[in-house]
Design a protein around this motif. Structure first.
Motif, PDB file in Angstrom:
ATOM      1  N   SER A 155      25.582 -33.284 -16.268  1.00 55.86           N
ATOM      2  CA  SER A 155      24.025 -33.503 -16.036  1.00 55.86           C
ATOM      3  C   SER A 155      23.692 -34.021 -17.479  1.00 55.86           C
ATOM      4  CB  SER A 155      23.544 -32.446 -15.687  1.00 55.86           C
ATOM      5  OG  SER A 155      21.965 -32.564 -15.718  1.00 55.86           O
ATOM      6  N   HIS A 199      19.522 -28.086 -17.898  1.00 57.81           N
ATOM      7  CA  HIS A 199      18.951 -28.577 -16.775  1.00 57.81           C
ATOM      8  C   HIS A 199      17.506 -28.912 -16.655  1.00 57.81           C
ATOM      9  CE1 HIS A 199      23.278 -29.275 -15.445  1.00 57.81           C
ATOM     10  NE2 HIS A 199      23.412 -27.755 -15.355  1.00 57.81           N
ATOM     11  N   ASN A 223      22.146 -27.142  -9.424  1.00 60.07           N
ATOM     12  CA  ASN A 223      22.077 -28.552  -8.264  1.00 60.07           C
ATOM     13  C   ASN A 223      22.797 -28.127  -6.901  1.00 60.07           C
ATOM     14  OD1 ASN A 223      21.328 -30.828 -10.241  1.00 60.07           O
ATOM     15  ND2 ASN A 223      22.614 -29.741 -11.444  1.00 60.07           N
ATOM     16  N   LYS A 230      17.046 -26.149  -9.102  1.00 57.55           N
ATOM     17  CA  LYS A 230      16.411 -28.020  -9.302  1.00 57.55           C
ATOM     18  C   LYS A 230      15.306 -27.920  -8.217  1.00 57.55           C
ATOM     19  CE  LYS A 230      17.588 -32.704  -9.120  1.00 57.55           C
ATOM     20  NZ  LYS A 230      16.417 -33.117  -8.263  1.00 57.55           N
TER      21      LYS A 230
END
Length: 359
Positions: free
Chosen positions: A16, A82, A340, A352
């Protein structure tokens, strides 16, 4: 149809770029134990539960030990990445008037986690969860002094509150009774969940609405547990305690979601990530899932990762950095899976989805 192994492989090895993006939430507030500590314990007296010396941090920028119980970054750093941050917010005890400026606007956040602590205040001798929440209350008051009440509540309601705790409580219970019966286990779970619920409700009362909870890994399979078994196998009782505690936390969070208006959560499963790696190391890119990379004695876990300890060169092939904690590489995989991944790794939504929820 792709096999489960192939899907897991694709999930764990995906990369990511979110760490280079703008922050997706105003701030992250972190609570818990050594799985989340980024240096609070550096400021405590004594030498217990610290990682501010080599070889910790050998893969951190400039090979600098920071107080993270890792060869580099930990799971909180990757989860923060993230969410668009560079790494975990700074440790609370490191803050100065100069470094607090943005934080007191409700931005970036603070890490209150302390290695050795637990959900129960009787666990460990470091900064208890109760004290961590009191520290947050102090920060909240200082934010409110700069912002009006409505703005403070708005910023906090959009921020993420991460909690990674429970393993030390299970270890402490096991040390007192290594062969508990079902009644003793249930009494322990009830006490643990009663206190965990109180902590979450206290944070809710202070303005928290989005909770990212990390469950307990199969701690019976970490190197420091395996050395207790003559053959180096996992300690079944510890793994049973982890499963029982995780199941109870899952029910508790679901009940709180139903009773606390506006409360939302994701329960990330470090247990699922670690269990899958141990079950099929090769599929996840590992060659060693029993021994620690850094330490001494049997499984490199009889003595700790001290400056005079030996450590492996092929750290990317090891699941465990020391007797208890994962390597930076393993934390990266766990962070991606929890952020994720599917319901196997985070439920009822992943991190997320929690971040992106604007209800």
């Amino acid at each position: 149809m792709a096999s489960v192994a192939a899907l897991l492989l694709a999930l764990l090895f995906s990369i990511s770029a979110s760490g280079n993006a703008q922050p997706k939430v105003p701030a992250i507030y972190v609570f818990g134990d050594s799985t989340a500590d980024v240096g609070n314990n550096n400021y405590l007296p004594g030498n217990d539960a610290k990682a501010n010396f080599p070889h910790y941090g050998i893969d951190f920028p400039h090979s600098r030990p920071t107080g993270r119980f890792s060869n580099g970054f930990n799971g909180i750093d990757f989860l923060a990445g993230h969410m668009g941050f560079r790494r975990s917010p700074p440790p609370y005890l490191s803050l100065t008037n100069k470094t607090s400026h943005g934080i007191l606007k409700g931005l970036r956040g603070v890490n209150f986690a302390s290695g050795g602590s637990g959900i129960l205040d009787s666990t460990g001798t470091t900064i208890t969860m109760t004290k961590q929440i009191k520290y947050f209350a102090t920060i909240r008051s200082r934010i409110a002094a700069r912002l009006n009440a409505e703005r403070t509540n708005d910023v906090l309601s959009k921020s993420i509150f991460l909690i990674s705790a429970g393993g030390n409580d299970l270890f402490a219970f096991f040390r007192q009774n290594n062969a508990p019966n079902n009644t003793q286990k249930e009494q322990f779970y009830n006490t643990l969940i009663y206190n965990y619920k109180n902590h979450i409700e206290a944070l809710y009362d202070l303005g928290a609405r989005k909770f990212g909870i990390i469950d307990v890994a199969p701690i019976g399979c970490c190197p420091s547990s395996r050395v207790l078994h003559p053959l180096g196998d996992c300690i079944a009782v510890l793994n049973e305690l982890a499963v029982g505690a995780n199941d109870a936390v899952k029910v508790m969070l679901s009940n709180l979601h139903s009773t606390l208006k506006g409360m939302n959560y994701s329960l990330g499963s470090s247990h699922a990530v670690v269990s899958n790696i141990i079950a099929d190391p090769g599929a996840a890119g590992y060659k060693e899932v029993q021994s620690a990379c850094c330490g001494g004695g049997k499984l490199n876990a009889v003595s700790g990762c001290m400056p005079n300890a030996t450590y492996c060169d092929d750290r990317k092939e090891y699941l465990f950095w020391d007797g208890v904690h994962p390597t930076q590489g393993a934390s990266k995989k766990a962070g991606f899976a929890i952020y994720n991944g599917s319901l196997q790794y985070a439920s009822p939504i992943n991190f997320k989805q929690l971040v992106e929820d604007h209800s």
